[in-house]
Motif scaffolding. Sequence first.
Motif, mmCIF file in Angstrom:
data_model
loop_
_atom_site.group_PDB
_atom_site.id
_atom_site.type_symbol
_atom_site.label_atom_id
_atom_site.label_comp_id
_atom_site.label_asym_id
_atom_site.label_seq_id
_atom_site.Cartn_x
_atom_site.Cartn_y
_atom_site.Cartn_z
ATOM 1 N N PRO A 1 34.888 20.440 52.918
ATOM 2 C CA PRO A 1 34.013 21.600 53.092
ATOM 3 C C PRO A 1 33.759 22.244 51.728
ATOM 4 O O PRO A 1 34.391 21.890 50.731
ATOM 5 N N ASP A 2 32.824 23.188 51.672
ATOM 6 C CA ASP A 2 32.506 23.826 50.400
ATOM 7 C C ASP A 2 33.740 24.464 49.775
ATOM 8 O O ASP A 2 34.602 25.011 50.459
ATOM 9 N N ALA A 3 33.781 24.404 48.437
ATOM 10 C CA ALA A 3 34.871 25.028 47.701
ATOM 11 C C ALA A 3 34.758 26.545 47.769
ATOM 12 O O ALA A 3 33.709 27.101 48.108
ATOM 13 N N VAL A 4 35.848 27.220 47.422
ATOM 14 C CA VAL A 4 35.909 28.681 47.425
ATOM 15 C C VAL A 4 36.241 29.148 46.012
ATOM 16 O O VAL A 4 37.096 28.560 45.341
ATOM 17 N N LEU A 5 35.553 30.199 45.557
ATOM 18 C CA LEU A 5 35.770 30.739 44.219
ATOM 19 C C LEU A 5 36.021 32.236 44.298
ATOM 20 O O LEU A 5 35.221 32.981 44.871
ATOM 21 N N ALA A 6 37.146 32.676 43.733
ATOM 22 C CA ALA A 6 37.443 34.103 43.588
ATOM 23 C C ALA A 6 37.456 34.434 42.102
ATOM 24 O O ALA A 6 38.122 33.757 41.314
ATOM 25 N N ILE A 7 36.711 35.454 41.697
ATOM 26 C CA ILE A 7 36.618 35.881 40.305
ATOM 27 C C ILE A 7 37.445 37.151 40.121
ATOM 28 O O ILE A 7 37.308 38.108 40.888
ATOM 29 N N LEU A 8 38.309 37.163 39.113
ATOM 30 C CA LEU A 8 39.081 38.349 38.757
ATOM 31 C C LEU A 8 38.539 38.877 37.431
ATOM 32 O O LEU A 8 38.435 38.126 36.456
ATOM 33 N N THR A 9 38.184 40.147 37.391
ATOM 34 C CA THR A 9 37.682 40.743 36.157
ATOM 35 C C THR A 9 38.490 41.988 35.819
ATOM 36 O O THR A 9 39.021 42.666 36.702
ATOM 37 N N SER A 10 38.565 42.256 34.523
ATOM 38 C CA SER A 10 39.345 43.408 34.072
ATOM 39 C C SER A 10 38.712 44.017 32.836
ATOM 40 O O SER A 10 38.312 43.298 31.909
ATOM 41 N N ILE A 11 38.616 45.340 32.823
ATOM 42 C CA ILE A 11 38.288 46.105 31.614
ATOM 43 C C ILE A 11 39.365 47.167 31.463
ATOM 44 O O ILE A 11 39.568 47.979 32.353
ATOM 45 N N GLY A 12 40.078 47.107 30.359
ATOM 46 C CA GLY A 12 41.125 48.097 30.113
ATOM 47 C C GLY A 12 42.325 47.958 31.021
ATOM 48 O O GLY A 12 43.057 48.926 31.230
#
Length: 293
Positions: free
Chosen positions: A5-16
């Motif tokens: 099945p389609d892959a899953v992507l989680a993005i983690l972002t951070s500023i400071g």
Amino acid sequence: MATSPDAVLAILTSIGGDWAVRFADARSAALPVTDLAVTRGDAVFETIAFFDGRPQALDQHLDRLAGSARKLDMAEPGRNLWTATILSAVEEHPPWPELSVKVVLARHHEGDDGMVRSWVHVEAAADHSTRRNAGISLATMSRGVTRTAAREAPWLLMGAKTLSYALNMAATREARRRGADEALFLTVEGFVMEGPTSSVMMKRGDKLLTPAPGIGILEGTTQQNAFAYAPSIGFEPVYADIHRGELLTMDAVWMLGSGSLALPVHHIDGAEVSADPGLTRLLNDHLRFGHHA
């Protein structure tokens, strides 16, 4: 294995230092082309296998990710955030027997907007079932470093799991040019190190052997699990210096990886190697299911 099945992507972002998580389309662009993970491989990662929804050595992988981050002077999201994001991403993926979860911790990109982007990518794992049964062949080759290089030149980042895998992939291509399945790195003195994407373990009598991490190799999570299991089946786990000349005298040799588990080796540089199918089965059943078969 059937089509994933389609892959899953989680993005983690951070500023400071404040982290946020969002899910994105794994087929669409999610990083700026100036990101240092893309342009320089200046990032660290782990690949964690999930078997029937159960992670293989999750805590050990996250420990190693933190160790790699320290070697590269990188700040990382807290353990709880990584764990929650990984488990949420796996839950988002439709049920699948074997999943591969790639966790990447990156730096801010070259535009220097102060943002750190990291990600968790979940997809169906490669099918290693044939190789677990039939085994693989190895070609030995020098990694071009001495056995003391990790101590004398820590800036080489030996033992850190970085995205800079061009050397590893070149070694794999060279092994296949030589008619082998995988490469096995040696120091310039001829001591056994590791594979481009796996650890090596050997059996000699009632001992299971692997090179010591101080020789400049990545500490294998699967190898550590195999060593923890060894006493319960009558084997003594031993870290040792092993010269290439000793390989063919071993009672069995395996290459160990998180997704592949224990792959028995049947030839090294064209010469036949002894095998232990019964122990291979025990190891793989334990690594996958956590119990004796």
